[in-house]
Design a protein around this motif. Structure first.
Motif, short mmCIF file in Angstrom:
data_model
loop_
_atom_site.label_atom_id
_atom_site.label_comp_id
_atom_site.label_asym_id
_atom_site.label_seq_id
_atom_site.Cartn_x
_atom_site.Cartn_y
_atom_site.Cartn_z
N ASN A 95 0.88 -1.15 -0.15
CA ASN A 95 0.12 0.01 0.01
C ASN A 95 0.87 1.27 0.02
O ASN A 95 1.43 1.63 1.12
CB ASN A 95 -0.86 0.04 1.16
CG ASN A 95 -1.91 1.20 1.22
OD1 ASN A 95 -1.85 1.77 0.31
ND2 ASN A 95 -2.19 1.67 2.46
N GLU A 97 2.33 5.35 -1.74
CA GLU A 97 1.96 6.38 -2.51
C GLU A 97 2.97 6.63 -3.93
O GLU A 97 4.10 6.18 -3.81
CB GLU A 97 2.31 7.61 -1.56
CG GLU A 97 2.02 8.85 -2.45
CD GLU A 97 2.51 10.07 -1.58
OE1 GLU A 97 2.84 11.42 -2.10
OE2 GLU A 97 2.04 10.13 -0.27
N ALA A 100 1.19 9.69 -10.38
CA ALA A 100 0.68 9.18 -11.76
C ALA A 100 1.41 9.20 -13.31
O ALA A 100 1.78 10.45 -13.27
CB ALA A 100 -0.66 9.78 -12.19
N ARG A 104 -1.70 5.32 -15.34
CA ARG A 104 -2.35 5.53 -14.05
C ARG A 104 -3.08 6.73 -14.16
O ARG A 104 -4.31 6.93 -13.68
CB ARG A 104 -1.46 5.95 -12.98
CG ARG A 104 -1.15 4.25 -12.41
CD ARG A 104 -0.15 3.52 -13.07
NE ARG A 104 0.07 2.25 -12.77
CZ ARG A 104 0.89 1.42 -13.29
NH1 ARG A 104 1.55 1.91 -14.25
NH2 ARG A 104 1.29 0.22 -12.84
N LEU A 116 -1.06 9.54 -6.09
CA LEU A 116 -2.22 8.33 -5.88
C LEU A 116 -1.66 7.46 -4.76
O LEU A 116 -0.41 7.50 -4.47
CB LEU A 116 -2.13 7.75 -7.23
CG LEU A 116 -2.68 8.36 -8.56
CD1 LEU A 116 -2.50 7.54 -9.68
CD2 LEU A 116 -4.05 9.30 -8.53
N HIS A 118 -1.63 3.22 -4.31
CA HIS A 118 -1.76 1.85 -5.23
C HIS A 118 -1.53 0.83 -3.86
O HIS A 118 -0.60 0.78 -3.46
CB HIS A 118 -0.55 1.83 -5.95
CG HIS A 118 -0.48 0.41 -6.83
ND1 HIS A 118 0.81 -0.12 -7.22
CD2 HIS A 118 -1.69 -0.34 -7.15
CE1 HIS A 118 0.13 -1.20 -8.01
NE2 HIS A 118 -1.06 -1.32 -7.81
N SER A 119 -2.72 0.13 -3.87
CA SER A 119 -2.69 -0.84 -2.97
C SER A 119 -3.00 -2.23 -3.60
O SER A 119 -3.72 -2.35 -4.57
CB SER A 119 -3.60 -0.60 -1.76
OG SER A 119 -5.06 -0.86 -2.42
N GLU A 134 -6.66 -4.80 -6.37
CA GLU A 134 -5.50 -4.13 -6.82
C GLU A 134 -6.27 -2.70 -7.12
O GLU A 134 -7.42 -2.57 -7.89
CB GLU A 134 -4.73 -4.38 -8.04
CG GLU A 134 -3.74 -3.45 -8.21
CD GLU A 134 -2.85 -3.97 -9.70
OE1 GLU A 134 -1.71 -3.15 -9.62
OE2 GLU A 134 -3.23 -4.83 -10.27
N ARG A 135 -5.89 -1.51 -6.24
CA ARG A 135 -6.58 -0.32 -6.38
C ARG A 135 -5.74 0.78 -6.35
O ARG A 135 -4.60 0.96 -5.83
CB ARG A 135 -7.68 -0.47 -5.07
CG ARG A 135 -8.63 1.05 -5.13
CD ARG A 135 -9.19 0.93 -3.74
NE ARG A 135 -10.04 0.00 -3.60
CZ ARG A 135 -11.49 -0.23 -3.76
NH1 ARG A 135 -11.87 1.03 -4.36
NH2 ARG A 135 -12.07 -1.26 -3.65
N PHE A 136 -6.21 1.80 -7.27
CA PHE A 136 -5.68 3.29 -7.27
C PHE A 136 -6.50 4.11 -6.80
O PHE A 136 -7.77 3.97 -7.35
CB PHE A 136 -5.02 3.43 -8.59
CG PHE A 136 -4.08 2.72 -9.42
CD1 PHE A 136 -2.71 2.97 -9.11
CD2 PHE A 136 -4.41 1.39 -9.93
CE1 PHE A 136 -1.49 2.00 -9.56
CE2 PHE A 136 -3.58 0.44 -10.44
CZ PHE A 136 -2.09 0.98 -10.39
N SER A 208 -11.52 6.47 -7.32
CA SER A 208 -10.90 5.10 -7.05
C SER A 208 -11.06 4.36 -8.52
O SER A 208 -12.22 4.18 -9.10
CB SER A 208 -11.46 4.34 -5.87
OG SER A 208 -11.11 2.83 -5.98
#
Length: 229
Positions: A95, A97, A100, A104, A116, A118-119, A134-136, A208
């Protein structure tokens, strides 16, 4: 009685329950006096039918009843798992920072260099991985996202609180996973996945972009809604 019939009967009679390990190939060879190839084929066919799941280096296990995820309603995966009476846990791969880049920035419709988060998180139901998330996330919309311990609470819980949902887009497709995804979901080579792309808006901006990837043979999505006439 064939290998498949024997395992079916053990499950039906309750001698094998969801999550229990089935006899190994070597044990099946000894019990049924068949070749290792025949035992392997029987287990592969049971896997294809969704009766067992196979774990590299660990063996075969009786599959859990196929979970049903909500396609339209945005529900917390931890709550979904617990509502089925099962234990939930999450493994946070990272997780972090980021700034972009062109790819992205296009995902979140922002400028190059925008902050952003990113996890990458693997969600488990009982002992089985059921979803890779997977999430931005737009940092200005959820500034403390990168500090959160998502093994204790989910991104859904946090984002629902700090960036109330006003719009969502879903797209679902079947896909063949790469090696990294197969490893995280514990899949054998050739097993497909079900991938949901989810974009969410809050307070008039896209906040998101997530890919939610599930084992294709252990998960299904459903939706129900009323139509006004």
């Amino acid at each position: 009685m064939t290998i498949k019939d024997s395992i079916f009967e053990d499950i039906r009679e309750g001698r094998l329950k969801p999550g229990d390990q089935t006899p190994s190939e070597a044990e099946l060879v000894e019990t049924f006096k068949v070749s290792r190839m025949t035992a392997n084929r029987a287990l592969r066919e049971l896997q294809s039918a969704g009766i067992v799941v196979r774990r590299a280096g660990r063996g075969s296990f009786v599959a859990e009843p196929r979970p049903i995820g909500q396609l339209i309603e945005i529900r917390n995966i931890a709550d979904e798992v617990r509502s089925r009476g099962h234990a939930y846990r999450a493994r946070v791969v990272h997780n972090v920072e980021i700034r972009a880049d062109a790819e992205r920035a296009a995902l979140l419709e922002v400028g190059l260099g925008t902050r952003l988060f990113h996890s990458l998180i693997v969600h488990h139901e009982t002992e089985f991985p059921i979803q890779v998330e997977e999430r931005f996330v737009l940092a200005s919309a959820a500034p403390r996202y990168g500090e959160r311990d998502f093994s204790a609470s989910t991104p859904n819980e946090y984002l629902t609180r700090v960036a109330p949902l006003e719009r969502v887009e879903h797209r679902v497709c079947a896909a063949m996973p790469d090696t990294g995804m197969r490893t995280m979901l514990g899949l054998a080579e050739g097993e497909p996945v079900l991938m949901m792309t989810r974009r969410t808006w809050s307070r008039g901006r896209l906040v998101s972009h997530a890919w939610l990837t599930h084992p294709g043979n252990r998960f299904e999505l459903s939706a129900a809604f009323s139509v006004e006439t």
